[in-house]
Design a protein around this motif. Structure first.
Motif, PDB file in Angstrom:
ATOM      1  N   GLN A  30       0.844  -1.202   0.069  1.00 27.35           N
ATOM      2  CA  GLN A  30       0.082  -0.120   0.039  1.00 27.35           C
ATOM      3  C   GLN A  30       0.597   1.183  -0.085  1.00 27.35           C
ATOM      4  OE1 GLN A  30      -3.149   0.517  -0.423  1.00 27.35           O
ATOM      5  NE2 GLN A  30      -3.569   2.423   0.220  1.00 27.35           N
ATOM      6  N   GLU A  31       2.092   1.200   0.806  1.00 25.32           N
ATOM      7  CA  GLU A  31       2.531   2.386   1.028  1.00 25.32           C
ATOM      8  C   GLU A  31       3.405   2.814  -0.277  1.00 25.32           C
ATOM      9  OE1 GLU A  31       6.377   4.715   1.295  1.00 25.32           O
ATOM     10  OE2 GLU A  31       6.284   2.556   1.062  1.00 25.32           O
ATOM     11  N   ALA A  32       3.785   1.807  -1.092  1.00 26.78           N
ATOM     12  CA  ALA A  32       4.466   1.948  -2.425  1.00 26.78           C
ATOM     13  C   ALA A  32       3.730   2.680  -3.228  1.00 26.78           C
ATOM     14  CB  ALA A  32       4.835   0.565  -2.993  1.00 26.78           C
ATOM     15  N   LYS A  33       2.351   3.008  -3.242  1.00 32.04           N
ATOM     16  CA  LYS A  33       1.482   3.543  -4.263  1.00 32.04           C
ATOM     17  C   LYS A  33       1.664   5.259  -4.205  1.00 32.04           C
ATOM     18  CE  LYS A  33      -2.105  -0.065  -3.959  1.00 32.04           C
ATOM     19  NZ  LYS A  33      -3.560  -0.393  -3.495  1.00 32.04           N
ATOM     20  N   PHE A  34       2.147   5.448  -3.150  1.00 32.87           N
ATOM     21  CA  PHE A  34       2.271   6.935  -2.648  1.00 32.87           C
ATOM     22  C   PHE A  34       3.813   7.061  -2.539  1.00 32.87           C
ATOM     23  CE2 PHE A  34      -1.191   5.154  -0.579  1.00 32.87           C
ATOM     24  CZ  PHE A  34      -2.268   6.080  -0.602  1.00 32.87           C
ATOM     25  N   SER A  35       4.284   8.385  -3.109  1.00 29.44           N
ATOM     26  CA  SER A  35       5.634   9.012  -3.135  1.00 29.44           C
ATOM     27  C   SER A  35       5.670  10.290  -3.258  1.00 29.44           C
ATOM     28  CB  SER A  35       6.648   8.302  -4.110  1.00 29.44           C
ATOM     29  OG  SER A  35       6.251   8.718  -5.265  1.00 29.44           O
ATOM     30  N   TRP A  36       6.746  10.954  -2.650  1.00 24.74           N
ATOM     31  CA  TRP A  36       6.897  12.489  -3.041  1.00 24.74           C
ATOM     32  C   TRP A  36       7.011  12.933  -4.273  1.00 24.74           C
ATOM     33  CZ3 TRP A  36       4.493  15.136   0.400  1.00 24.74           C
ATOM     34  CH2 TRP A  36       4.423  14.839   1.804  1.00 24.74           C
ATOM     35  N   ALA A  37       7.710  12.072  -5.351  1.00 25.58           N
ATOM     36  CA  ALA A  37       8.049  12.247  -6.607  1.00 25.58           C
ATOM     37  C   ALA A  37       6.487  12.157  -7.309  1.00 25.58           C
ATOM     38  CB  ALA A  37       8.877  10.972  -7.135  1.00 25.58           C
ATOM     39  N   LYS A  38       5.755  11.114  -7.076  1.00 27.52           N
ATOM     40  CA  LYS A  38       4.462  11.404  -7.732  1.00 27.52           C
ATOM     41  C   LYS A  38       3.536  12.285  -7.309  1.00 27.52           C
ATOM     42  CE  LYS A  38       0.338   8.369  -8.118  1.00 27.52           C
ATOM     43  NZ  LYS A  38      -0.404   7.352  -7.522  1.00 27.52           N
ATOM     44  N   CYS A  39       3.695  12.696  -6.026  1.00 25.56           N
ATOM     45  CA  CYS A  39       3.123  14.114  -5.600  1.00 25.56           C
ATOM     46  C   CYS A  39       3.525  15.213  -6.382  1.00 25.56           C
ATOM     47  CB  CYS A  39       3.001  14.298  -4.145  1.00 25.56           C
ATOM     48  SG  CYS A  39       2.506  15.907  -3.309  1.00 25.56           S
ATOM     49  N   ALA A  40       4.898  15.418  -6.806  1.00 29.10           N
ATOM     50  CA  ALA A  40       5.471  16.661  -7.326  1.00 29.10           C
ATOM     51  C   ALA A  40       5.199  16.579  -8.598  1.00 29.10           C
ATOM     52  CB  ALA A  40       6.990  16.712  -7.050  1.00 29.10           C
ATOM     53  N   ASP A  41       4.962  15.517  -9.287  1.00 27.08           N
ATOM     54  CA  ASP A  41       4.783  15.337 -10.680  1.00 27.08           C
ATOM     55  C   ASP A  41       3.328  15.889 -11.173  1.00 27.08           C
ATOM     56  OD1 ASP A  41       7.297  14.676 -11.315  1.00 27.08           O
ATOM     57  OD2 ASP A  41       6.955  12.467 -11.676  1.00 27.08           O
ATOM     58  N   GLU A  42       2.497  15.250 -10.279  1.00 30.22           N
ATOM     59  CA  GLU A  42       1.006  15.620 -10.273  1.00 30.22           C
ATOM     60  C   GLU A  42       0.745  17.079 -10.234  1.00 30.22           C
ATOM     61  OE1 GLU A  42      -0.978  12.889  -7.751  1.00 30.22           O
ATOM     62  OE2 GLU A  42      -0.810  11.204  -9.237  1.00 30.22           O
ATOM     63  N   THR A  43       1.516  17.634  -9.166  1.00 33.82           N
ATOM     64  CA  THR A  43       1.455  18.938  -8.902  1.00 33.82           C
ATOM     65  C   THR A  43       1.876  19.948 -10.059  1.00 33.82           C
ATOM     66  OG1 THR A  43       1.722  18.698  -6.559  1.00 33.82           O
ATOM     67  CG2 THR A  43       2.142  20.915  -7.245  1.00 33.82           C
ATOM     68  N   LEU A  44       3.138  19.473 -10.647  1.00 31.19           N
ATOM     69  CA  LEU A  44       3.615  20.302 -11.534  1.00 31.19           C
ATOM     70  C   LEU A  44       2.455  20.343 -12.804  1.00 31.19           C
ATOM     71  CD1 LEU A  44       5.935  21.731 -13.073  1.00 31.19           C
ATOM     72  CD2 LEU A  44       7.020  19.341 -13.496  1.00 31.19           C
ATOM     73  N   ALA A  45       1.860  18.964 -13.043  1.00 30.61           N
ATOM     74  CA  ALA A  45       1.041  18.941 -14.222  1.00 30.61           C
ATOM     75  C   ALA A  45      -0.125  20.071 -13.991  1.00 30.61           C
ATOM     76  CB  ALA A  45       0.426  17.752 -14.157  1.00 30.61           C
ATOM     77  N   ILE A  46      -0.443  20.221 -12.910  1.00 33.14           N
ATOM     78  CA  ILE A  46      -1.509  21.079 -12.537  1.00 33.14           C
ATOM     79  C   ILE A  46      -1.097  22.566 -12.828  1.00 33.14           C
ATOM     80  CG2 ILE A  46      -2.812  22.454 -10.703  1.00 33.14           C
ATOM     81  CD1 ILE A  46      -2.835  19.611  -9.079  1.00 33.14           C
ATOM     82  N   TYR A  47       0.099  22.940 -12.332  1.00 28.85           N
ATOM     83  CA  TYR A  47       0.764  24.143 -12.649  1.00 28.85           C
ATOM     84  C   TYR A  47       0.720  24.567 -14.087  1.00 28.85           C
ATOM     85  CZ  TYR A  47       3.033  24.059  -8.268  1.00 28.85           C
ATOM     86  OH  TYR A  47       3.522  24.223  -6.753  1.00 28.85           O
ATOM     87  N   ARG A  48       1.119  23.479 -14.917  1.00 29.17           N
ATOM     88  CA  ARG A  48       1.386  23.697 -16.406  1.00 29.17           C
ATOM     89  C   ARG A  48      -0.094  23.777 -17.077  1.00 29.17           C
ATOM     90  NH1 ARG A  48       5.614  18.513 -17.035  1.00 29.17           N
ATOM     91  NH2 ARG A  48       7.433  19.801 -16.866  1.00 29.17           N
ATOM     92  N   SER A  49      -1.027  23.229 -16.453  1.00 29.72           N
ATOM     93  CA  SER A  49      -2.436  23.302 -17.150  1.00 29.72           C
ATOM     94  C   SER A  49      -3.037  24.756 -16.825  1.00 29.72           C
ATOM     95  CB  SER A  49      -3.321  22.439 -16.266  1.00 29.72           C
ATOM     96  OG  SER A  49      -3.512  22.633 -15.002  1.00 29.72           O
TER      97      SER A  49
END
Length: 369
Positions: free
Chosen positions: A348-367
């Motif tokens: 379960q923990e492997a589904k979460f990461s700061w790298a994934k959080c950052a990538d998804e946040t960056l995609a929001i910025y770009r949008s």
């Protein structure tokens, strides 16, 4: 792309989950050469930010100050941060907390992260001076986009702030790598102590510490075989000590630790289980850290916690002391259940990461650009 994080949360927290979130975003963004991200907190009180080192020009961390001096330092930091941010001219300003006024520079887009709605759902537990409801709603409605840290928080945002769904995204948080079991060095001093269950964080109000202690004390087996260890949230108060004695626990049966992530990681490593009895959480990082460390999780079934813990937890209704007791005993007296939860926790923990959080946040910025 130029991204600015404002100084708000770094003036409010010495440690804390929100400042940890933004520091981890900064770490991840620092590694992306096409980004120029800066935290505008020229003077602050936050140790997480001070520890960023090469990842960030973190400003100057102040010691604890008397209230009047702290207010003065805060005002100086705000004025200087506004000047520096205007000079930087960011494409994105990511507000770190809730303010009635913004730091908006010309042509900047505003992103806001909303963490929870505890003050709205449990308003009776907070005095008016500490409620964030009004500035939170103002900040959410003026933002170009709002990030929520769970689906539970997203639903609450729509209910309490009426933000249109198309302006909302969910990005989950992560656990720091220091909590992964392979990175933890066991502590012999903890291994030599009686078996214990772990409680992490603040113990006030909606955290339901009293309910947990009552449930624990109602079990003769648990009282005989385990101690309670608390981490963070300040030293145990006289009222908490009295409460634990009134329900039949020994004076030395509840211990408190504070300090670094290294100490907390060792506690997860040696604990028989993490007990997480909150009435409400916007996300809940401690269960994620516990799963990474190979510590079984016994958790409330409320708000965002099933999103985070998934099938890797033993759940209970936090309003029922008997349910908490049964859930603890189901795990602590079954080696098979413990091992199952540990293995499920790793997955379960492997589904979460700061790298994934950052990538998804960056995609929001770009949008937004």
């Amino acid at each position: 792309m130029k991204v600015a994080f404002d100084q708000q949360v770094f003036l409010l927290q010495k440690y804390g989950g929100i400042s940890r979130y933004f520091c981890n975003l900064q770490k991840e963004f620092f590694l992306k050469t096409h980004l120029d991200t800066r935290i505008f907190a020229p003077i602050h009180f936050n140790e997480n930010l001070a520890a960023l080192g090469d990842f960030c020009k973190s400003g100057y961390v102040l010691p604890d100050l008397p209230p009047k001096m702290r207010r003065l330092a805060t005002e100086i930091s705000i004025v200087y941060a506004r000047f520096l941010m205007k000079k930087f001219s960011p494409d994105i300003i990511h507000e770190t907390y809730f303010s009635l006024s913004d730091f908006k520079a010309r042509k900047s887009k505003i992103v806001l992260t909303v963490y929870d709605f505890i003050h709205e759902r449990y308003s009776e537990m907070f005095d008016q001076a500490h409620k964030t409801s009004d500035p939170k709603k103002v900040a959410a409605l003026r933002a170009d986009h709002v990030i929520c840290i769970s689906e539970s928080t997203r639903r609450d945002l729509i209910e309490y702030c009426s933000v249109p769904e198309e302006r909302i995204s969910v990005t989950y948080l992560g656990a720091d790598v220091c909590f992964r079991r392979q990175n933890i060095i066991p502590a012999s001093s903890l291994g030599d102590q009686p078996p214990f269950v772990l409680f992490v964080g603040s113990r006030s109000g909606y955290k339901n510490f009293d309910g947990f202690v009552r449930a624990f004390a109602s079990s003769d087996r648990l009282v005989k075989d385990f101690d309670i260890v608390c981490f963070g949230g300040g030293a145990l108060t006289v009222a908490e000590r009295n409460m634990s004695e009134n329900v039949g626990l020994r004076v030395d049966q509840i211990r408190h630790y504070g300090g670094s992530d290294d100490i907390l990681a060792k506690l997860y490593y040696h604990a028989s289980a993490l007990i997480y009895p909150s009435l409400y959480e916007g996300f809940g990082i401690p269960p994620l850290e516990a799963m990474a460390a190979g510590c079984p999780v016994v958790s409330s079934d409320t708000s965002s916690l099933p999103e985070v813990v998934g099938g890797a937890g033993e759940y209970f209704d936090p309003t029922e002391d008997e349910a908490i007791r049964v859930a603890m005993e189901n795990v602590l007296y079954s080696n098979e259940r413990c091992l199952d939860l540990v293995q499920r926790g790793y997955s379960q923990e492997a589904k979460f990461s700061w790298a994934k959080c950052a990538d998804e946040t960056l995609a929001i910025y770009r949008s937004l650009l």
